[in-house]
Design an enzyme around this catalytic site. Structure first.
Site, mmCIF file in Angstrom:
data_model
loop_
_atom_site.group_PDB
_atom_site.id
_atom_site.type_symbol
_atom_site.label_atom_id
_atom_site.label_comp_id
_atom_site.label_asym_id
_atom_site.label_seq_id
_atom_site.Cartn_x
_atom_site.Cartn_y
_atom_site.Cartn_z
ATOM 1 C CG ASP A 1 -0.249 -0.312 2.531
ATOM 2 O OD1 ASP A 1 0.865 -0.052 2.333
ATOM 3 O OD2 ASP A 1 -1.239 0.063 3.338
ATOM 4 C CG HIS B 1 22.983 4.743 -17.774
ATOM 5 N ND1 HIS B 1 22.351 4.251 -19.165
ATOM 6 C CD2 HIS B 1 23.464 5.747 -18.269
ATOM 7 C CE1 HIS B 1 22.177 5.158 -19.534
ATOM 8 N NE2 HIS B 1 23.173 6.011 -19.517
ATOM 9 C CG ASP C 1 24.861 12.427 -14.528
ATOM 10 O OD1 ASP C 1 24.471 13.362 -14.453
ATOM 11 O OD2 ASP C 1 25.323 12.512 -15.553
ATOM 12 C CG ASP D 1 21.709 16.488 -16.708
ATOM 13 O OD1 ASP D 1 22.477 15.501 -15.820
ATOM 14 O OD2 ASP D 1 21.579 15.740 -17.191
ATOM 15 C CG HIS E 1 28.626 9.837 -23.733
ATOM 16 N ND1 HIS E 1 28.435 11.249 -23.451
ATOM 17 C CD2 HIS E 1 29.043 9.379 -22.640
ATOM 18 C CE1 HIS E 1 29.074 11.705 -23.180
ATOM 19 N NE2 HIS E 1 29.633 10.964 -21.656
ATOM 20 C CG HIS F 1 20.184 15.653 -22.723
ATOM 21 N ND1 HIS F 1 20.023 15.805 -21.725
ATOM 22 C CD2 HIS F 1 21.301 14.902 -21.740
ATOM 23 C CE1 HIS F 1 20.446 16.013 -20.796
ATOM 24 N NE2 HIS F 1 21.918 14.794 -20.297
ATOM 25 C CG HIS G 1 18.077 12.010 -21.417
ATOM 26 N ND1 HIS G 1 18.092 11.053 -21.272
ATOM 27 C CD2 HIS G 1 19.089 13.420 -21.044
ATOM 28 C CE1 HIS G 1 19.639 10.979 -20.958
ATOM 29 N NE2 HIS G 1 19.579 12.243 -20.217
ATOM 30 C CD GLU H 1 25.756 14.700 -20.844
ATOM 31 O OE1 GLU H 1 26.672 13.870 -19.920
ATOM 32 O OE2 GLU H 1 24.285 15.055 -20.903
ATOM 33 C CE1 TYR I 1 33.119 8.701 -18.780
ATOM 34 C CE2 TYR I 1 32.477 8.791 -21.056
ATOM 35 C CZ TYR I 1 32.360 8.781 -20.324
ATOM 36 O OH TYR I 1 31.430 10.513 -19.798
ATOM 37 N NE ARG J 1 28.645 12.111 -17.431
ATOM 38 C CZ ARG J 1 28.837 11.356 -17.524
ATOM 39 N NH1 ARG J 1 29.479 9.980 -17.950
ATOM 40 N NH2 ARG J 1 28.013 10.231 -16.102
ATOM 41 C CD GLU K 1 25.070 16.741 -17.324
ATOM 42 O OE1 GLU K 1 26.036 15.496 -16.860
ATOM 43 O OE2 GLU K 1 24.428 15.893 -18.342
#
Ligand SMILES: [Mn+2]
Length: 466
Positions: free
Chosen positions: A41, A248, A265, A276, A359, A363, A370, A413, A417, A434, A436
């Site tokens: 619930d 991710h 990130d 972001d 990548h 975006h 996104h 960004e 890697y 990275r 960004e």
């Protein structure tokens, strides 16, 4: 959440603009998001539907907006119910909704099936977001057949169903002044949260403490909430050491070790708008030589992307600028061997940089992290060209990418890697970086709204010193 204190003006202006686009004989149906069960619930923390919020500023569940092409707005919402409100919280209710939200009329959501066929009568097209709300098509079918059963009394039934995502996505792509203002504030909160996480990492290591990714995640969350953000805009990535090479990865329990980098990130959502930010920093506050070499390369590639971001440029231009700088750097640093991959142009042409940069460079950003909006230029949809992808050999249809306009918001960004592997210089193994930032496109360039946390290597080291 904040509907009681909001201004209704931007929402009324958006409804009026949408009404013009669906035309005088159109009618639009926009439901908010359903509540979703987490287990037994307990529901997941509720998040409204972005389209619905864009047009109403209303954050309660169980609500629908009906908008006619003549600009008449009808809200259906949960009725006042003192007993339910004791359990579930305050409800605005249909009596107060017109004054509070600026809609023309409001009814209890239980009257939706009764009233909707009347609102669809004598319209030529019914608009709603396609493939967005499970079961909505079926409900529209039901309302349309209710209209049809009345045609012998002279009612006309809409003959067309149109996707409301088309006009709404285009509207949402260019952020109005109100949206830009909220996004600047969201960005600033997130920037300050990143600063705190960096400082906490160095401080805990100096104190000889066992630092875990979740400690830094908690620091981010604390700052988001402390400044009034409702929740993170997406699952925060806090990746220590080689975890940064998992794109991710989520904040987990891994130790944050002295001498390694940390990639964070994370961005908050404030009043419906996402931020972001990614920063990569040395856990102890001091870059090693190889870390700094790769860091400065990524930063230089971001500078190139920022310089390529302004009205009139295309969405792909920052990416292409990034790739050029990164590819040259990979050759210079020995990540790529010119004897094997050839010249810079060959590296770009054959996408030989792909094992280290897999990548895109950005975006759209808005209510959704996104965000919606087409990445191809609508005025050039027919100008297709074909090319063979050098890695997959797939035939790809290209269309000219979107021309940037003032008020569009996108992330910039780039990253690099480096997984351990044969022929990969050992000093770079396990380094993932990275950087960004969020940019509002302007006529002459772009406004970086996330620089409340520095990107310069020296500045990061300075703010992490005790
Ligand atoms: Mn992003």
């Amino acid at each position: 959440m904040h509907s009681h204190q909001m201004t209704t003006k931007p929402y009324a202006a958006r409804r009026a603009a949408l009404a013009r686009q669906i035309g005088p004989d159109g009618v639009a149906i926009i439901p908010t998001a359903p509540e979703r069960q987490r287990n037994r619930d307990s529901d997941f923390l509720y998040r409204h539907d972005s389209y619905f919020y864009y047009l109403t500023g209303f954050t309660e569940p169980n609500a629908w907006l009906i908008l006619t092409g003549q600009g008449q707005s009808t809200l259906f919402c949960a009725p006042k119910d003192l007993e339910r409100e004791i359990w579930d919280g305050y409800r605005l209710g249909p009596e107060a909704a017109p004054a509070s939200l600026g809609v023309d009329e409001a009814f209890a959501v239980g009257e939706l099936d009764l009233r909707l066929p009347r609102l669809l009568e004598n319209k030529s097209a019914v608009w709603y977001p396609f493939a967005t709300h499970k079961g909505l098509e079926t409900r529209v079918d039901g309302w349309l057949s209710a209209v049809r059963s009345r045609v012998r009394f002279g009612a006309l039934c809409p003959e067309q169903q149109r996707d409301l995502c088309g006009p709404l996505d285009e509207m949402r792509l260019v952020k109005d002044a109100h949206e830009q203002d909220v996004m600047r504030r969201a960005a600033q909160i997130s920037a300050e949260a990143h600063v705190r996480a960096m400082q906490l990492s160095a401080r805990m290591l100096r104190e000889g403490k066992d630092v875990r990714e979740y400690h830094l995640d908690a620091e981010l969350l604390h700052e988001f909430r402390r400044q009034g953000s409702q929740y993170p805009a997406y699952g925060s990535i806090v990746a220590a050491g080689a975890n940064a090479c998992v794109l991710h990865y989520r904040a987990d329990t891994a130790p944050v070790r002295d001498g390694e980098l940390v990639l964070i990130d994370a961005g908050c959502e404030l009043d419906g708008y996402a931020s972001d930010i990614t920063r990569t920093f040395p856990a102890n506050g001091r870059f090693s030589g190889p870390q700094r070499a790769l860091y400065d390369l990524v930063l230089a590639s971001q500078d190139a992307a920022v310089a390529a971001t302004r009205a009139g440029q295309r969405f792909n231009d920052p990416h292409d600028a990034t790739v050029r700088v990164l590819a040259q750097g990979m050759l210079d640093l020995g990540l790529l061997d010119a004897n094997q991959v050839g010249s810079l142009e060959d590296v770009i042409e054959k996408r030989a940089y792909f094992p280290f940069y897999m990548h895109r460079t950005g975006h759209w950003l808005g209510m959704d992290v996104h965000d919606c909006g087409s990445y191809v230029e609508p005025s050039q949809l027919g100008e297709t060209s074909e090319r063979k992808d050098p890695l997959s050999n797939e035939l790809i249809t290209n269309r000219p990418s979107r021309i940037l306009r003032p008020g569009m918001v996108l992330t910039i960004e780039p990253g690099i890697y480096v997984r351990a592997g044969e022929g990969v210089p050992e000093q770079f193994h396990g380094i993932g970086i990275r950087i960004e930032d969020d940019a509002i496109v302007t006529e002459s360039g772009c406004e970086l709204i996330t620089r409340g946390v520095p990107v310069d290597g020296d500045e990061i080291e300075a703010l992490m010193r005790g």
